[in-house]
Design an enzyme around this catalytic site. Structure first.
Site, PDB file in Angstrom:
ATOM      1  N   GLY A   1      11.137  -8.466   5.129  1.00  0.00           N
ATOM      2  CA  GLY A   1      12.355  -8.804   4.396  1.00  0.00           C
ATOM      3  C   GLY A   1      13.594  -8.567   5.245  1.00  0.00           C
ATOM      4  O   GLY A   1      13.612  -7.687   6.100  1.00  0.00           O
TER       5      GLY A   1
ATOM      6  N   GLU B   1       3.547  -3.823   0.054  1.00  0.00           N
ATOM      7  CA  GLU B   1       3.245  -2.383   0.108  1.00  0.00           C
ATOM      8  C   GLU B   1       1.776  -2.118  -0.192  1.00  0.00           C
ATOM      9  O   GLU B   1       1.414  -1.078  -0.720  1.00  0.00           O
ATOM     10  CB  GLU B   1       4.125  -1.586  -0.835  1.00  0.00           C
TER      11      GLU B   1
HETATM   12  C1  LIG Z   1      13.939  -1.566  -2.309  1.00  0.00           C
HETATM   13  C2  LIG Z   1      12.716  -2.082  -1.701  1.00  0.00           C
HETATM   14  C3  LIG Z   1      12.274  -3.423  -2.261  1.00  0.00           C
HETATM   15  C4  LIG Z   1      10.830  -3.768  -1.841  1.00  0.00           C
HETATM   16  C5  LIG Z   1      10.783  -4.749  -0.710  1.00  0.00           C
HETATM   17  C6  LIG Z   1       9.362  -5.004  -0.250  1.00  0.00           C
HETATM   18  C7  LIG Z   1       9.079  -4.240   1.040  1.00  0.00           C
HETATM   19  C8  LIG Z   1       7.660  -4.457   1.464  1.00  0.00           C
HETATM   20  C9  LIG Z   1       7.216  -3.902   2.603  1.00  0.00           C
HETATM   21  C10 LIG Z   1       5.810  -4.069   3.028  1.00  0.00           C
HETATM   22  O1  LIG Z   1       5.010  -4.722   2.382  1.00  0.00           O
HETATM   23  S1  LIG Z   1       5.438  -3.209   4.458  1.00  0.00           S
HETATM   24  C11 LIG Z   1       3.763  -3.570   4.750  1.00  0.00           C
HETATM   25  C12 LIG Z   1       2.855  -2.848   3.768  1.00  0.00           C
HETATM   26  N1  LIG Z   1       1.518  -2.940   4.211  1.00  0.00           N
HETATM   27  C13 LIG Z   1       0.539  -2.175   3.711  1.00  0.00           C
HETATM   28  O2  LIG Z   1       0.693  -1.401   2.790  1.00  0.00           O
HETATM   29  C14 LIG Z   1      -0.776  -2.336   4.373  1.00  0.00           C
HETATM   30  C15 LIG Z   1      -1.936  -1.894   3.481  1.00  0.00           C
HETATM   31  N2  LIG Z   1      -3.040  -1.443   4.288  1.00  0.00           N
HETATM   32  C16 LIG Z   1      -3.326  -0.083   4.440  1.00  0.00           C
HETATM   33  O3  LIG Z   1      -2.710   0.761   3.834  1.00  0.00           O
HETATM   34  C17 LIG Z   1      -4.471   0.294   5.365  1.00  0.00           C
HETATM   35  O4  LIG Z   1      -4.617  -0.686   6.324  1.00  0.00           O
HETATM   36  C18 LIG Z   1      -5.801   0.522   4.604  1.00  0.00           C
HETATM   37  C19 LIG Z   1      -5.864  -0.352   3.390  1.00  0.00           C
HETATM   38  C20 LIG Z   1      -5.821   1.960   4.232  1.00  0.00           C
HETATM   39  C21 LIG Z   1      -7.036   0.212   5.431  1.00  0.00           C
HETATM   40  O5  LIG Z   1      -6.790   0.695   6.676  1.00  0.00           O
HETATM   41  P1  LIG Z   1      -7.966   1.152   7.666  1.00  0.00           P
HETATM   42  O6  LIG Z   1      -9.197   0.381   7.350  1.00  0.00           O
HETATM   43  O7  LIG Z   1      -7.459   1.153   9.030  1.00  0.00           O
HETATM   44  O8  LIG Z   1      -8.094   2.612   7.276  1.00  0.00           O
HETATM   45  P2  LIG Z   1      -9.188   3.341   6.462  1.00  0.00           P
HETATM   46  O9  LIG Z   1     -10.445   3.483   7.273  1.00  0.00           O
HETATM   47  O10 LIG Z   1      -9.318   2.758   5.102  1.00  0.00           O
HETATM   48  O11 LIG Z   1      -8.446   4.701   6.397  1.00  0.00           O
HETATM   49  C22 LIG Z   1      -8.230   5.438   7.608  1.00  0.00           C
HETATM   50  C23 LIG Z   1      -7.828   6.817   7.221  1.00  0.00           C
HETATM   51  O12 LIG Z   1      -6.421   6.774   6.937  1.00  0.00           O
HETATM   52  C24 LIG Z   1      -6.200   7.161   5.593  1.00  0.00           C
HETATM   53  N3  LIG Z   1      -5.106   6.371   5.074  1.00  0.00           N
HETATM   54  C25 LIG Z   1      -5.073   5.034   4.952  1.00  0.00           C
HETATM   55  N4  LIG Z   1      -3.882   4.661   4.413  1.00  0.00           N
HETATM   56  C26 LIG Z   1      -3.182   5.792   4.207  1.00  0.00           C
HETATM   57  C27 LIG Z   1      -1.881   6.077   3.674  1.00  0.00           C
HETATM   58  N5  LIG Z   1      -1.071   5.084   3.257  1.00  0.00           N
HETATM   59  N6  LIG Z   1      -1.464   7.354   3.618  1.00  0.00           N
HETATM   60  C28 LIG Z   1      -2.289   8.347   4.051  1.00  0.00           C
HETATM   61  N7  LIG Z   1      -3.558   8.159   4.559  1.00  0.00           N
HETATM   62  C29 LIG Z   1      -3.968   6.894   4.622  1.00  0.00           C
HETATM   63  C30 LIG Z   1      -7.479   6.886   4.871  1.00  0.00           C
HETATM   64  O13 LIG Z   1      -7.581   7.682   3.719  1.00  0.00           O
HETATM   65  C31 LIG Z   1      -8.500   7.269   5.926  1.00  0.00           C
HETATM   66  O14 LIG Z   1      -8.556   8.652   5.996  1.00  0.00           O
HETATM   67  P3  LIG Z   1      -9.973   9.334   6.322  1.00  0.00           P
HETATM   68  O15 LIG Z   1     -10.851   9.006   5.152  1.00  0.00           O
HETATM   69  O16 LIG Z   1     -10.439   8.693   7.611  1.00  0.00           O
HETATM   70  O17 LIG Z   1      -9.627  10.778   6.446  1.00  0.00           O
HETATM   71  C1  LIG Z   2       7.772 -10.445  -1.367  1.00  0.00           C
HETATM   72  C2  LIG Z   2       7.066  -9.801  -0.178  1.00  0.00           C
HETATM   73  C3  LIG Z   2       7.788  -8.951   0.666  1.00  0.00           C
HETATM   74  C4  LIG Z   2       7.166  -8.394   1.775  1.00  0.00           C
HETATM   75  N1  LIG Z   2       7.913  -7.609   2.630  1.00  0.00           N
HETATM   76  C5  LIG Z   2       7.327  -7.120   3.744  1.00  0.00           C
HETATM   77  C6  LIG Z   2       8.099  -6.355   4.669  1.00  0.00           C
HETATM   78  O1  LIG Z   2       9.287  -6.133   4.467  1.00  0.00           O
HETATM   79  N2  LIG Z   2       7.481  -5.899   5.800  1.00  0.00           N
HETATM   80  C7  LIG Z   2       6.147  -6.131   6.053  1.00  0.00           C
HETATM   81  O2  LIG Z   2       5.644  -5.673   7.080  1.00  0.00           O
HETATM   82  N3  LIG Z   2       5.380  -6.839   5.165  1.00  0.00           N
HETATM   83  C8  LIG Z   2       5.943  -7.339   4.045  1.00  0.00           C
HETATM   84  N4  LIG Z   2       5.188  -8.073   3.163  1.00  0.00           N
HETATM   85  C9  LIG Z   2       3.784  -8.363   3.477  1.00  0.00           C
HETATM   86  C10 LIG Z   2       2.833  -7.547   2.597  1.00  0.00           C
HETATM   87  O3  LIG Z   2       2.882  -6.187   2.932  1.00  0.00           O
HETATM   88  C11 LIG Z   2       1.414  -8.126   2.758  1.00  0.00           C
HETATM   89  O4  LIG Z   2       1.426  -9.436   2.245  1.00  0.00           O
HETATM   90  C12 LIG Z   2       0.395  -7.266   2.025  1.00  0.00           C
HETATM   91  O5  LIG Z   2       0.212  -6.049   2.718  1.00  0.00           O
HETATM   92  C13 LIG Z   2      -0.964  -7.972   1.841  1.00  0.00           C
HETATM   93  O6  LIG Z   2      -1.500  -8.352   3.078  1.00  0.00           O
HETATM   94  P1  LIG Z   2      -1.942  -9.889   3.292  1.00  0.00           P
HETATM   95  O7  LIG Z   2      -0.828 -10.737   2.841  1.00  0.00           O
HETATM   96  O8  LIG Z   2      -2.420 -10.034   4.664  1.00  0.00           O
HETATM   97  O9  LIG Z   2      -3.142 -10.097   2.270  1.00  0.00           O
HETATM   98  P2  LIG Z   2      -4.704  -9.954   2.640  1.00  0.00           P
HETATM   99  O10 LIG Z   2      -5.005  -8.570   3.062  1.00  0.00           O
HETATM  100  O11 LIG Z   2      -5.079 -11.071   3.541  1.00  0.00           O
HETATM  101  O12 LIG Z   2      -5.336 -10.175   1.186  1.00  0.00           O
HETATM  102  C14 LIG Z   2      -5.914 -11.421   0.803  1.00  0.00           C
HETATM  103  C15 LIG Z   2      -7.064 -11.107  -0.153  1.00  0.00           C
HETATM  104  O13 LIG Z   2      -8.052 -10.366   0.561  1.00  0.00           O
HETATM  105  C16 LIG Z   2      -8.427  -9.189  -0.157  1.00  0.00           C
HETATM  106  N5  LIG Z   2      -8.762  -8.110   0.772  1.00  0.00           N
HETATM  107  C17 LIG Z   2      -8.179  -7.847   1.958  1.00  0.00           C
HETATM  108  N6  LIG Z   2      -8.732  -6.761   2.545  1.00  0.00           N
HETATM  109  C18 LIG Z   2      -9.711  -6.327   1.686  1.00  0.00           C
HETATM  110  C19 LIG Z   2     -10.636  -5.239   1.702  1.00  0.00           C
HETATM  111  N7  LIG Z   2     -10.692  -4.368   2.727  1.00  0.00           N
HETATM  112  N8  LIG Z   2     -11.445  -5.091   0.628  1.00  0.00           N
HETATM  113  C20 LIG Z   2     -11.389  -5.949  -0.406  1.00  0.00           C
HETATM  114  N9  LIG Z   2     -10.552  -7.016  -0.483  1.00  0.00           N
HETATM  115  C21 LIG Z   2      -9.712  -7.187   0.558  1.00  0.00           C
HETATM  116  C22 LIG Z   2      -7.170  -8.840  -0.954  1.00  0.00           C
HETATM  117  O14 LIG Z   2      -7.519  -8.066  -2.108  1.00  0.00           O
HETATM  118  C23 LIG Z   2      -6.635 -10.225  -1.321  1.00  0.00           C
HETATM  119  O15 LIG Z   2      -7.257 -10.653  -2.519  1.00  0.00           O
HETATM  120  C24 LIG Z   2       5.794  -8.654   2.028  1.00  0.00           C
HETATM  121  C25 LIG Z   2       5.068  -9.492   1.173  1.00  0.00           C
HETATM  122  C26 LIG Z   2       5.693 -10.057   0.067  1.00  0.00           C
HETATM  123  C27 LIG Z   2       4.907 -10.968  -0.847  1.00  0.00           C
END
Ligand SMILES: CCCCCCC/C=C/C(=O)SCCNC(=O)CCNC(=O)[C@H](O)C(C)(C)COP(=O)(O)OP(=O)(O)OC[C@H]1O[C@@H](n2cnc3c(N)ncnc32)[C@H](O)[C@@H]1OP(=O)(O)O
Ligand SMILES: Cc1cc2nc3c(=O)[nH]c(=O)nc-3n(C[C@H](O)[C@H](O)[C@H](O)COP(=O)(O)OP(=O)(O)OC[C@H]3O[C@@H](n4cnc5c(N)ncnc54)[C@H](O)[C@@H]3O)c2cc1C
Length: 576
Positions: A178, A422
């Site tokens: 964003g 997130e």
């Molecule tokens: C005012 C604001 C308006 C809002 C605007 C919108 C802004 C949006 C911003 C974004 O979207 S930023 C991008 C956000 N992206 C994500 O959240 C990505 C989601 N994916 C993950 O969190 C991780 O990749 C996963 C799902 C945890 C999978 O990762 P991976 O397979 O590499 O790890 P695991 O093997 O599952 O876990 C490794 C280890 O780490 C621990 N862990 C994972 N996530 C977290 C966490 N968030 N905090 C603390 N610890 C975490 C997990 O428990 C594992 O621990 P161990 O079991 O190995 O001890």
């Molecule tokens: C409005 C908006 C604002 C955003 N702002 C930001 C930002 O500021 N900064 C930033 O970095 N990102 C941002 N994002 C991106 C956002 O964080 C990602 O879209 C989000 O983390 C999901 O990842 P993806 O889009 O790759 O979906 P994917 O992970 O590709 O998901 C697609 C499908 O696959 C499934 N899937 C994926 N992995 C697994 C698994 N391990 N097990 C089971 N099912 C699984 C999901 O459940 C889903 O149904 C934004 C997105 C939106 C929509």
């Protein structure tokens, strides 16, 4: 006074509790209410920054309006009112749909989370004064969930003591961040650190992407807007491709890990701290992005349902308001209850997050796994329940609910994004399952993941209900307010049980007779709460300015507002 206004006035006359008292409880005290209202008065009395009807605006107009209002807010209004960007007032200002949500709500907090004291001292003042505008660039075109799969690399060049940031292929391009497309000139960029060919995982880097004078992209940078979306029109979610972009060694945000000039890697905290920003956002955005949106939609749908007269309950009798139909009460009142119940559960989650940050300051991160599980589960359950509820509330307003004039489509289009950003909800539920129920072998795990998702939803719903129930018990308030809060708690719990009676029957937890009793109890509660409906939404205290709704205005004058709104349609500027 219109018939509709008289209907609302009559409804307000039968509310049996003190609405102002409930508003104070919801806000966290009378002083908070006073502060919030002061901010709202300042905003809505300043034509340069007050909310306006964006229903008829193009995407470009909405973006430009959001940026203009935000710049005015920080450059003129805050100094004029003597408020600093970290004043309590500003937390209430962000409710007014400003731009730069990622700059203020993600980039700055992440700088504080990942930066050393020197780095914070360097960049924070610039960011707070909008001399630099930042985005949080983590997600790539090819990866959003699987962080270990992120492809953008930061390779350390010992000779020049620099990092070379590179997107090796198109799928590595940052996509979605964003404020990135047109606004940001800096990115807090997550990349895979590489030193001497060895990979160290995802690390945060400060990368300037645009010239601070001309705002043109710097060499090696390709940046732009990703185009129209379901919502979030005031935000320029963007793309960012980096081609061998060089940044100083000092631009690795090094609170948790650093690279010495000779290339030695030094870790100072758990590698999981890099995930801390996501835990924080999941813990704090639910109230502002999901629960508050549900409260607005409830306010609009309840007020409209009380003034919308349609049909006869008894033949030959006058038309009744649609709120008299049990089906309408079933559509609306459980979501009024959900707003209250989830509001207080989210408050407990953010309090737990704040407690963790204090422990972290003492180098104790033992609470992180549990907080990760709870924040991931809460984020998934609350964002889904709220956005599903907003859509049901929109449909409960019939045809006018499908118009931007209702205000609900814009509310929904923003709230539903919280199911994805997130951390995509399913993935978050599985993270919670893994931490609560332990990780089995991958195959047993994948085969049972559908059930695990449901188990976590029940687990989190139980947390929400018990949090609210114990909160009411401890609350000091008048009996009428306590009584209506207890009714809301029971209604939320029963509506959740009645939506899943199959599960309760399958495991023998409830008998068929008990399921019947739960259903009857919910219907009885709907009738008990119905007379207080308008008081319960009035207590949310959303101004007409904030609601931007022809259906949900405080005075109930729906039809005059609808017609005045429609006449503003650009299509009506000329006759064919
Ligand atoms: C005012 C604001 C308006 C809002 C605007 C919108 C802004 C949006 C911003 C974004 O979207 S930023 C991008 C956000 N992206 C994500 O959240 C990505 C989601 N994916 C993950 O969190 C991780 O990749 C996963 C799902 C945890 C999978 O990762 P991976 O397979 O590499 O790890 P695991 O093997 O599952 O876990 C490794 C280890 O780490 C621990 N862990 C994972 N996530 C977290 C966490 N968030 N905090 C603390 N610890 C975490 C997990 O428990 C594992 O621990 P161990 O079991 O190995 O001890
Ligand atoms: C409005 C908006 C604002 C955003 N702002 C930001 C930002 O500021 N900064 C930033 O970095 N990102 C941002 N994002 C991106 C956002 O964080 C990602 O879209 C989000 O983390 C999901 O990842 P993806 O889009 O790759 O979906 P994917 O992970 O590709 O998901 C697609 C499908 O696959 C499934 N899937 C994926 N992995 C697994 C698994 N391990 N097990 C089971 N099912 C699984 C999901 O459940 C889903 O149904 C934004 C997105 C939106 C929509």
């Amino acid at each position: 006074m219109s018939r509709e206004s008289r209907l609302l006035e009559k409804e307000r006359g039968q509310v049996n509790f003190n609405v102002e008292e409930l508003t104070n409880i919801y806000d966290g005290g009378a002083e908070e209410t006073k502060l919030r209202r002061k901010v709202a008065d300042v905003i809505q009395n300043d034509p340069e920054v007050r909310c306006k009807d964006i229903g008829m605006m193009t995407r470009e107009e909405r973006y430009i309006d959001g940026v203009r209002r935000c710049v005015y807010l920080y450059k003129v209004l805050l100094p004029r009112e003597g408020w600093t960007p970290v004043s309590k007032e500003v937390s209430h200002i962000l409710r007014f749909c400003m731009s730069f949500g990622v700059h203020a709500g993600v980039f700055i907090p992440c700088l504080l989370s990942f930066g050393s004291d020197e780095q914070i001292a360097k960049w924070l003042p610039l960011a707070m004064q909008f001399q630099i505008i930042g985005t949080y660039a983590q997600t790539e075109m090819g990866h959003g969930t699987f962080l270990r799969g992120l492809q953008t690399t930061a390779t350390y060049d010992k000779k020049n003591k620099e990092f070379v940031i590179n997107c090796p292929e198109i799928s590595a391009m940052k996509w979605w961040p964003g404020d990135l497309g047109k606004s940001a000139n800096h990115a807090l960029l997550m990349a895979q650190l590489v030193i001497d060919g060895k990979k160290y995982g995802m690390h945060p880097f400060m990368v300037q992407i645009r010239d601070l004078t001309t705002h043109m992209p710097l060499p090696g940078i390709t940046v732009g807007d990703i185009g129209n979306k379901v919502g979030f029109e005031t935000t320029d979610n963007g793309f960012l491709h980096l081609n061998q972009v060089r940044i100083p060694r000092e631009n690795l945000l090094c609170k948790n890990a650093e690279v010495k000039p000779n290339g030695t890697y030094l870790t100072k905290a758990s590698d999981k701290m890099v995930y801390g920003s996501m835990v924080r956002l999941r813990a704090i955005i639910l109230e502002s992005e999901a629960v508050s949106a549900l409260g607005k939609a409830c306010t609009i749908a309840v007020r409209y349902s009380l003034v919308r007269c349609q049909g006869e309950l008894e033949p030959g009798k006058p038309e009744v308001s649609v709120m008299e139909y049990m089906t309408q009460q079933k559509k609306l009142l459980p979501y009024v209850a959900m707003t209250y119940v989830t509001h207080f559960a989210c408050l407990k989650l953010s309090n737990q997050y704040n407690a963790f940050t204090r422990e972290m300051d003492n180098n104790d991160i033992s609470g992180l796994p549990e907080l990760h599980a709870l924040s991931a589960g809460m984020k998934a359950v609350v964002s889904e329940q709220c956005s599903d509820g907003i859509e049901i509330l929109r449909k409960s307003c019939g045809g006018h609910g499908y118009s931007n004039a209702s205000g609900i489509p814009i509310i929904w289009s923003s709230a539903v994004a919280c199911c994805t950003y997130e951390g995509e909800n399913t993935v978050m539920l599985l993270q919670c399952a893994r931490l609560v129920h332990g990780m089995a072998s991958y195959n047993a795990w994948n085969q049972s993941s559908v059930e695990l998702v449901n188990v976590v939803k029940a687990h989190i719903t139980q947390f929400i209900v018990t949090t609210f129930a114990s909160g009411i018990t401890e609350l000091e308030c008048t009996k009428p307010v306590k009584n209506v809060l207890q009714q809301l708690c029971a209604l939320y719990a029963l509506s959740c049980i009645n939506a899943s009676t199959g599960d309760f029957l399958k495991v023998g937890y409830l008998s068929p007779r008990q399921c019947d009793l739960a259903h009857e109890a919910e219907l009885e509660l709907l009738s008990c709460i119905r007379p207080n409906a308008v008081g319960l939404v009035d207590a949310f205290d959303f101004s007409d300015d904030l609601l931007q709704s022809c259906l949900g205005a405080y005075d109930g004058n729906v039809y005059e507002r609808l017609f005045a709104w429609a006449k503003k349609s650009p299509l009506n500027k000329t006759e064919v």
